[in-house]
Structures are given as structure tokens and as C-alpha cells.
Write an enzyme that holds these catalytic residues in place. Structure first.
Site, PDB file in Angstrom:
ATOM      1  N   LYS A   1       0.763  -0.999  -0.349  1.00 25.71           N
ATOM      2  CA  LYS A   1      -0.248  -0.021  -0.204  1.00 25.71           C
ATOM      3  C   LYS A   1       0.869   0.923  -0.087  1.00 25.71           C
ATOM      4  O   LYS A   1       2.135   1.295   0.469  1.00 25.71           O
ATOM      5  CB  LYS A   1      -1.121  -0.152   1.216  1.00 25.71           C
TER       6      LYS A   1
HETATM    7  N1  GLU Z   1      -7.827  -0.236  -2.216  1.00 24.40           N
HETATM    8  C1  GLU Z   1      -8.352  -1.802  -1.911  1.00 24.40           C
HETATM    9  C2  GLU Z   1      -7.884  -1.696  -1.310  1.00 24.40           C
HETATM   10  O1  GLU Z   1      -8.154  -1.145  -0.371  1.00 24.40           O
HETATM   11  C3  GLU Z   1      -8.173  -2.231  -3.777  1.00 24.40           C
HETATM   12  C4  GLU Z   1      -6.604  -2.695  -3.953  1.00 24.40           C
HETATM   13  C5  GLU Z   1      -6.569  -3.767  -5.628  1.00 24.40           C
HETATM   14  O2  GLU Z   1      -7.096  -3.316  -5.792  1.00 24.40           O
HETATM   15  O3  GLU Z   1      -4.933  -3.800  -5.534  1.00 24.40           O
HETATM   16  O4  GLU Z   1      -8.053  -3.367  -1.775  1.00 24.40           O
END
Ligand code: GLU
Length: 455
Positions: A140
Site C-alpha cells: 500500500k
Molecule cells: N484499494 C483497494 C483495497 O484496499 C483495492 C486494492 C487493489 O485492487 O489492488 O483493497
């Protein structure tokens, strides 16, 4: 404390055993995973992890590995603003674990983005992808920024320069970002274009899947936009069906009316559920007779994605939001929202965690003591990353998928994961969050046992 390495020359730098960066920007890297704040999302995720590891008796070596993040990247990069001045921004990418596949997870643009939150959110991604049975690890990141303060042109330059600063630390088989809070398909398109433009033209389309959540014309997947909200509702349907009920007539409240909040409301409306309360950074509304999600979305879209000024419902004290009389609460904004300060006011039957980390440890204990079900974030909002997986596959295989197929796949994967969570909760006589962790951790433990550790 973390080790800070800064260098101005464009040379390749090996910062730690697992960090290598094309050094074109002033940069900080971290060598340890010590939390930077006393209280924060990192503490919450580590408490949840420690509890699950105890309950399942996780292998001590695997526990040690998963207690640390693999790689932590902090970049400072300059961008010229519309008025000609230069501003230096700070961006992060934390890669927690890649035992099951390439790192995967969103990028958020928000003032709360820091190392502590990026770590926590990266770790949650590892559990989420493992629970969903995807061939991914967890990561992230994002930029510490309030995107509302910048023009579209500035946001494009900020995004492109951030992508350039991340360099080869992301890639279609290494680390695949996606949208998160305050980022969208347009931002993903700029990332994909920047990344591809720094590679040989002959490999341009081989790199399309460096990010997911792109617009359709840039290789996006039909249905990825609604995947998270669709998944939230799929978990709620399964929750209701477990006690032979339907969502029809159930009243719900949604905190946050961005991508997740809106699409959750859209699909709940289709099930016949009634939106009786909504809150975002701009306003808090309560309307027992029901609020139209579409009218709300039209208003929000015309108002810079802010709910203030909506006339279809009465405003209430923001502190009373979670106390609204309803059956379903959907936090779909930021972390740390349901705490000791408000958990006791919740009279709903279920909290469906559309956001990542919306409930802190004390809040969770109160909900549990009061008999409120919790559909944990790593299950509840996994529709997004499951949708991302199909976009990634679609790009890899040069295919174009239909929305019906995509939504069916998301529904099936979520149903399988939910069943595993329920049966594992019975096996260990524990709550759904802990059992969701156990399903994910068992998968990781098995992989480490089968594969061993290099060298
Ligand atoms: N931001 C989304 C999550 O927290 C999607 C992450 C993604 O698709 O890689 O799951």
C-alpha cells in the site's frame, strides 16, 4: 526510528538487503518496521495479527517473517505548480509480503498518509489477497496530500512524477498499485502511461497491467469501478441468508460516499434496503423515510465529491451518526472510525467494513459484547482487489471480459471466502475477524513450509 538515506546523484543505490532504487530523487528508506506513532492503524493490525497467531498457534518462524514489512519506500519529489512555484511532495510505498505472488494494493492521496498507515494497510492487503485465494502479496502507499487543493493538471504532474520516483519498485510482476482513497481510474491511467513511457516502446503493452483500476480505454476492466461495493453487498447478502433473511426493507447507514460508499448504496438499493443515514467529511444526514443513493451521488458529483448542501435529507450532529436507528452500518471511509467513543451507541445488527481498519480494538470489543456482527474488512471489501485480479489477467492475456462474468467471479470468490471464514470460526470457536486471519495465515504458513526460506 528508521534509517534515513538521502542522496542527490542519479546513481543506483542499495539501501538495505531488499531495497534498491533508481535514485533520481531525494529519498528515505527504512530498515526496520518499528511503528512511528504510539497509537495508529499499525497497532490495530498488529494486535489483530498477534491474537490470530496465538489462537491458531502459527509457526513461530512464519510469525516472525509476517511481523515485518519486506520493503518500505519513501520518496520526496518536486513538482511545478500552476502558479510557477515548486512544491516537494512525500510519497510512500510499503511492500509487506510477496510469498503468494506480486505485491498488490492501492495508492491513496490523503493528508493522513504516512509510514504508519501505509504499513498497516499493506499488511491488511497481504491478509486480504490470501483470504480471497489470489496469487498476490500485499502493499500500500500513496501521497501525503489533500488532492482537492490542486488542479487536474497539477494532480497529473504529481502522479506522473511520483510514478517516476517509484521507478522499478513497481511493475506488472513485482508490485501492482490500484485506486484507494481519493485516487481513481484517471490517476491509474497516468501511472500506467508514465510507467510504460519509461520503458522500451516495444514493451508498452506488456506493461499495461502495472496498475489496475484503469479506465476502459486504457486497458481497464468493465465492472472494476463497482467491484468493491458489489463485494460489500455480496457479503451482506450472505450474512442475511445465513439466518434465512433478505436485505429487503433493512435500513442502513453509510459513512463515506466515494467509490465504495456509493456503489454499496447502489447495490443495496437494488436489494430493497433503505439508506437512512450518510456521512462524509462535509455533512451528516439522517432521513428515516429513505435517501436516494442516485440523487445523493448526482449531488456529490456536481459538488466536488462532497455531500454538503444536499436537500433530500435533514442534517444531524456528526457525533450521532453511528447511533442512527438501523440494521446495517457500512463504514466506507477512513480507518479508526468505530472506537470506544461511539461503538456503544451502535444498535445495528451488523457492521460491514467497506473501509480498511474502520474499527479499533476497543470499538470491536464493545461491538462484540453487544452482539453486533462484524464482517471484517479483509473479507468485506475484498471485491475490489478480486476485480483487480481479473483486470490484471485480462491485460496479461490480451482479452476483454464482460461485466456479467466479472461480477459473477467476484461473487463466487467472496462466497467461498465467507464460507471458509464461518467454518474456521466454528473450528476455533472464535470471531469472524480472527477466523478470516486464520484462513489467510494458514495459506501463507503452508506456502512457507512447502517452499522453505532462501538460501
Ligand atoms: N484499494 C483497494 C483495497 O484496499 C483495492 C486494492 C487493489 O485492487 O489492488 O483493497
Amino acid at each position: 526510528m528508521f534509517t534515513r538515506v538521502s542522496c542527490a546523484s542519479p546513481a543506483k543505490l542499495f539501501c538495505t538487503a531488499n531495497i534498491m532504487i533508481d535514485q533520481l530523487n531525494t529519498m528515505e528508506t527504512t530498515a526496520t518496521a518499528t511503528p512511528v506513532k504510539k497509537q495508529g492503524m499499525y497497532d490495530i493490525v498488529m494486535e489483530q495479527f498477534a491474537h490470530a497467531a496465538e489462537v491458531m498457534k502459527l509457526d513461530p518462524g512464519v510469525r516472525k517473517i509476517l511481523s515485518k514489512t519486506n520493503t518500505e519506500i519513501v520518496v520526496h519529489f518536486p513538482v511545478k505548480l500552476d502558479n510557477g512555484s515548486i512544491e516537494v511532495f512525500t510519497g510512500y510505498r510499503v511492500q509487506h509480503n510477496n510469498a503468494l505472488g506480486p505485491y498488490k494494493g492501492g495508492l491513496r492521496y490523503h493528508a493522513t498518509v504516512d509510514l504508519d498507515s501505509a504499513r498497516a494497510l499493506a499488511i491488511w492487503m497481504t491478509w486480504k489477497t490470501a483470504l480471497a485465494g489470489l496469487p498476490y502479496g500485499g502493499a500500500k502507499g500513496g501521497i501525503e496530500i489533500d488532492p482537492k487543493k490542486y488542479s487536474s493538471g497539477e494532480l497529473e504532474r504529481i502522479t506522473r512524477r511520483f510514478t517516476y520516483a517509484l521507478g522499478d519498485n513497481i511493475g506488472p510482476d513485482l508490485d501492482i498499485p490500484a485506486p484507494d482513497v481519493n485516487t481513481n481510474a484517471q490517476i491509474m491511467a497516468w501511472i500506467a502511461d508514465t510507467y510504460s513511457s519509461t520503458k522500451s516502446p516495444s514493451t508498452r503493452f506488456a506493461n499495461l497491467h502495472v496498475v489496475t483500476g484503469k479506465p476502459l480505454g486504457a486497458g481497464g476492466l468493465e465492472g472494476r469501478d463497482r467491484a468493491t461495493g458489489f463485494g460489500v453487498v455480496a457479503t451482506l447478502k450472505t450474512w442475511a441468508e445465513r439466518s434465512n433473511r433478505s436485505l429487503k426493507g433493512m435500513r442502513y447507514i453509510v459513512q463515506g460516499f466515494g467509490n465504495v460508499g456509493y456503489w454499496t448504496a447502489h447495490f443495496l438499493e437494488r436489494e430493497g434496503a433503505i439508506l437512512v443515514g450518510v456521512q462524509d467529511a462535509g455533512a451528516t444526514y439522517h432521513e428515516p423515510a429513505g435517501i436516494s443513493p442516485e440523487a445523493l451521488n448526482d449531488h456529490s458529483a456536481a459538488n466536488g465529491r462532497n455531500l454538503s448542501g444536499f436537500t433530500g435529507a435533514a442534517t444531524i450532529d456528526p457525533q450521532r451518526f453511528f447511533a442512527i436507528d438501523c440494521e446495517i452500518v457500512v463504514p466506507a471511509a477512513l480507518g479508526n472510525q468505530i472506537t470506544a467513543a461511539n461503538a456503544g451507541t451502535i444498535t445495528a445488527q451488523v457492521v460491514a467494513e467497506g473501509a480498511n481498519g474502520p474499527t479499533d480494538t476497543e470499538g470491536e470489543a464493545i461491538l462484540r459484547a453487544n452482539g453486533v456482527d462484524i464482517i471484517p474488512d479483509i473479507l468485506c471489501n475484498s471485491g475490489g482487489v478480486i476485480g483487480s485480479y481479473y483486470e490484471w489477467l485480462q491485460n496479461k492475456r490480451s482479452e476483454v471480459w464482460k461485466i456479467e462474468e466479472v461480477l459473477e467471479q467476484i461473487h463466487d470468490k467472496i462466497a467461498v471466502a465467507f464460507n471458509s471464514v464461518v467454518s474456521t470460526a466454528k473450528e476455533f470457536d472464535t470471531d469472524w475477524r480472527t477466523s478470516a486471519y486464520i484462513v489467510a495465515l494458514r495459506r501463507l504458513e503452508k506456502t512457507y513450509k512447502e517452499r522453505g526460506i532462501f538460501p
